[in-house]
Design an enzyme around this catalytic site. Structure first.
Site, PDB file in Angstrom:
ATOM      1  N   GLU A   1      65.392  52.815 -62.025  1.00 48.46           N
ATOM      2  CA  GLU A   1      66.578  51.953 -61.909  1.00 48.46           C
ATOM      3  C   GLU A   1      67.845  52.800 -61.825  1.00 48.46           C
ATOM      4  OE1 GLU A   1      66.308  49.735 -65.542  1.00 48.46           O
ATOM      5  OE2 GLU A   1      64.380  48.864 -65.016  1.00 48.46           O
ATOM      6  N   PRO A   2      67.929  53.700 -60.854  1.00 45.56           N
ATOM      7  CA  PRO A   2      69.109  54.557 -60.792  1.00 45.56           C
ATOM      8  C   PRO A   2      70.344  53.810 -60.298  1.00 45.56           C
ATOM      9  CG  PRO A   2      67.704  54.988 -58.900  1.00 45.56           C
ATOM     10  CD  PRO A   2      66.987  53.973 -59.753  1.00 45.56           C
ATOM     11  N   GLY A   3      71.450  54.060 -60.921  1.00 46.95           N
ATOM     12  CA  GLY A   3      72.719  53.496 -60.463  1.00 46.95           C
ATOM     13  C   GLY A   3      73.654  54.628 -60.112  1.00 46.95           C
ATOM     14  N   ARG A   4      74.216  55.228 -61.155  1.00 41.83           N
ATOM     15  CA  ARG A   4      75.207  56.296 -60.988  1.00 41.83           C
ATOM     16  C   ARG A   4      74.733  57.412 -60.044  1.00 41.83           C
ATOM     17  NH1 ARG A   4      79.022  57.348 -64.909  1.00 41.83           N
ATOM     18  NH2 ARG A   4      77.729  56.229 -66.413  1.00 41.83           N
TER      19      ARG A   4
ATOM     20  N   ARG B   1      87.039  54.543 -66.340  1.00 42.74           N
ATOM     21  CA  ARG B   1      86.203  55.460 -67.111  1.00 42.74           C
ATOM     22  C   ARG B   1      86.989  56.453 -67.986  1.00 42.74           C
ATOM     23  NH1 ARG B   1      83.266  58.791 -65.190  1.00 42.74           N
ATOM     24  NH2 ARG B   1      81.576  58.554 -66.668  1.00 42.74           N
TER      25      ARG B   1
ATOM     26  N   CYS C   1     100.982  49.965 -68.285  1.00 43.49           N
ATOM     27  CA  CYS C   1     101.660  50.082 -69.568  1.00 43.49           C
ATOM     28  C   CYS C   1     100.681  50.249 -70.720  1.00 43.49           C
ATOM     29  CB  CYS C   1     102.552  48.870 -69.782  1.00 43.49           C
ATOM     30  SG  CYS C   1     103.722  48.703 -68.449  1.00 43.49           S
ATOM     31  N   GLU C   2      99.996  51.378 -70.749  1.00 40.70           N
ATOM     32  CA  GLU C   2      99.072  51.741 -71.820  1.00 40.70           C
ATOM     33  C   GLU C   2      99.074  53.261 -71.886  1.00 40.70           C
ATOM     34  OE1 GLU C   2      97.079  49.715 -73.712  1.00 40.70           O
ATOM     35  OE2 GLU C   2      97.481  47.863 -72.601  1.00 40.70           O
TER      36      GLU C   2
HETATM   37  C1  LIG Z   1      73.078  50.302 -66.106  1.00 39.17           C
HETATM   38  C2  LIG Z   1      71.609  50.277 -66.068  1.00 39.17           C
HETATM   39  C3  LIG Z   1      70.911  51.146 -65.243  1.00 39.17           C
HETATM   40  C4  LIG Z   1      71.587  52.201 -64.400  1.00 39.17           C
HETATM   41  O1  LIG Z   1      72.088  53.248 -65.151  1.00 39.17           O
HETATM   42  P1  LIG Z   1      72.689  54.539 -64.423  1.00 39.17           P
HETATM   43  O2  LIG Z   1      73.075  55.422 -65.536  1.00 39.17           O
HETATM   44  O3  LIG Z   1      73.839  54.096 -63.615  1.00 39.17           O
HETATM   45  O4  LIG Z   1      71.588  55.117 -63.590  1.00 39.17           O
HETATM   46  C5  LIG Z   1      69.540  51.027 -65.193  1.00 39.17           C
HETATM   47  N1  LIG Z   1      68.878  50.106 -65.928  1.00 39.17           N
HETATM   48  C6  LIG Z   1      69.520  49.254 -66.736  1.00 39.17           C
HETATM   49  C7  LIG Z   1      68.753  48.265 -67.511  1.00 39.17           C
HETATM   50  C8  LIG Z   1      70.897  49.307 -66.836  1.00 39.17           C
HETATM   51  O5  LIG Z   1      71.538  48.469 -67.661  1.00 39.17           O
END
Ligand SMILES: *Cc1c(COP(=O)(O)O)cnc(C)c1O
Length: 421
Positions: A278-281, A317, A347-348
């Protein structure tokens, strides 16, 4: 090398995103502006996909990292599945051409409405995060005359050794089901009429640079798989989640994705399991930059402030996690290099994109905040009634606007003054 190289590089005194000068893009669409490289996105995808070829697998892109329809569509065409955490993300995936039967649904607080939408669409599986969610899903599925496929999201009690705010796999975190409790949840799931057990999953955190905890997580999951099999509960897939980190600073090294994937495949050791990730980043982070114009240079005592037109509402971030993003001049230096605190106009006091950054800039120049492809636009807000930035996707010779800059009047169009209108 800049984070994002070879797709995002500084050469001949200019920052390039593929063959496009950053300045040229901004001339067309203005700043602040997120720019993504399609080549970089595809490259990151192939890091995973090529290593996984030959093993039954599904790469479920974590939508929350960057959920623009154009990006989801790109990954869908590459064969991606999707990891979603809300009904909104499901709607996006479907609108972008993603296939429901490749969607896994994570999250500790799925509402009944979200469960219904996902059952109606026919998703691949619900990642169950509590015993009560399991009971609720069984009931909702029963009411619809459906059987809900499930995976139990296990909390492996592994320390991801990342920032506390993005660590999710320790037993004190709200995510997943306690490791020791998981077998009971599977036994219960087996007895429920409207539930079908399909898998097991975990996700221990984000921006993980040391992969050992990820292997420890996989080992813990596989132990459970074997224990469940000995009780006659056979799983079809295993997901080790996302979490691989990206390069935010020059010189920082991010994990070797093919090596990671190859080791996970070896750990399967002949077990007949589909491998999900489940890669995102790691798919989008290094593929994007945030371009911003220097509005004001201001010296206050010992401090030199470079006030730019991007802010914490565009890229949260640094303010939320104290995260570092390299910041570079998008064009040639126009002044002697000095250390600047790069701040936005919000304004922070936390509205700081970077502190003490060496830049040779003048007012009117453009800077680029690098590695802004993940958790940038998706975490943006309209704080201070600031329209969200425009997003651009570079595809070879073409630069496509993939989200228009928001219009100020639209920001309050749904607001009502009692007694008027
Ligand atoms: C956010 C999330 C991801 C992705 O995480 P990354 O660090 O962006 O790879 C994968 N699985 C679940 C359940 C998440 O909540």
């Amino acid at each position: 090398m800049t984070p994002g190289a070879p797709f995002i590089v500084r050469k001949d005194d200019h920052l390039f995103i593929d063959q496009w000068r950053a300045k040229r893009i901004a001339e067309h669409v203005g700043t602040p502006c997120f720019v993504y490289s399609k080549a970089a996105l595809e490259h990151a995808w192939h890091q995973y996909a090529d290593a996984l070829a030959g093993t039954p697998h599904l790469i479920c892109y974590a939508v929350k990292a960057n959920s623009n329809l154009a990006i989801l569509n790109l990954f869908a065409r590459l064969g991606a599945g999707f990891d979603i955490v809300s009904g909104g993300e499901l709607a996006r995936v479907l609108a972008a051409g993603g296939k429901a039967d490749r969607v896994v649904f994570s999250g500790v607080g799925k509402t009944e409405g979200e469960m219904r939408a996902a059952l109606y669409a026919g998703i691949k599986c619900f990642n169950i995060e509590s015993p009560s969610e399991l009971e609720r899903l069984d009931r909702v599925a029963g009411e619809m005359g459906k059987v809900a496929p499930i995976s139990v999201r296990v909390n492996p009690d592994v320390d991801a050794k990342t920032h506390a705010h993005i660590s999710t796999g320790k037993k004190e975190n709200k995510f997943g089901i306690g490791y020791d409790m998981a077998p009971d949840v599977y036994r219960r799931a087996r007895d429920l009429a409207n539930i079908r057990i399909t898998g097991i999953d975990a996700h221990i955190g984000s921006q993980v640079l040391d992969v050992e905890p990820l292997y420890a997580c996989m080992r813990r999951l596989l132990d459970l798989v074997d224990r469940l099999a000995s009780e006659g509960i056979h799983l079809h897939h295993i997901s080790n989640g996302g979490g691989l980190g990206v390069q935010y600073r020059q010189g920082e090294t991010s994990p070797d994705i093919p090596a990671y994937v190859t080791r996970l495949m070896a750990m399967l050791d002949g077990r007949k399991l589909e491998l999900l990730l489940e890669p995102g980043r790691s798919l989008v982070g290094n593929a994007g930059v945030l371009l911003s114009t220097v509005e004001v240079l201001k010296i206050a005592g010992e401090k030199r402030f470079c006030v730019v037109d991007a802010a914490m509402n565009d890229l949260a971030r640094p303010a939320i996690y104290g995260a570092w993003h390299d910041i570079v001049n998008a064009g040639p230096d126009t002044a002697p290099v000095r250390d600047w605190d790069v701040v936005g106009p919000v304004c922070e006091s936390t509205d700081k994109l970077g502190e003490g950054r060496p830049l040779g800039i003048s007012e009117g120049d453009m800077v680029a905040i690098l590695s802004a492809g993940a958790y940038g636009m998706t975490m943006s807000s309209n704080y201070n009634t600031r329209p969200r930035a425009v997003e651009v996707l570079i595809d070879g010779d073409d630069a496509h606007i993939i989200r228009k800059r928001e219009v100020i009047a639209d920001l309050f169009k749904d607001e009502l003054i009692p007694g008027q209108g």
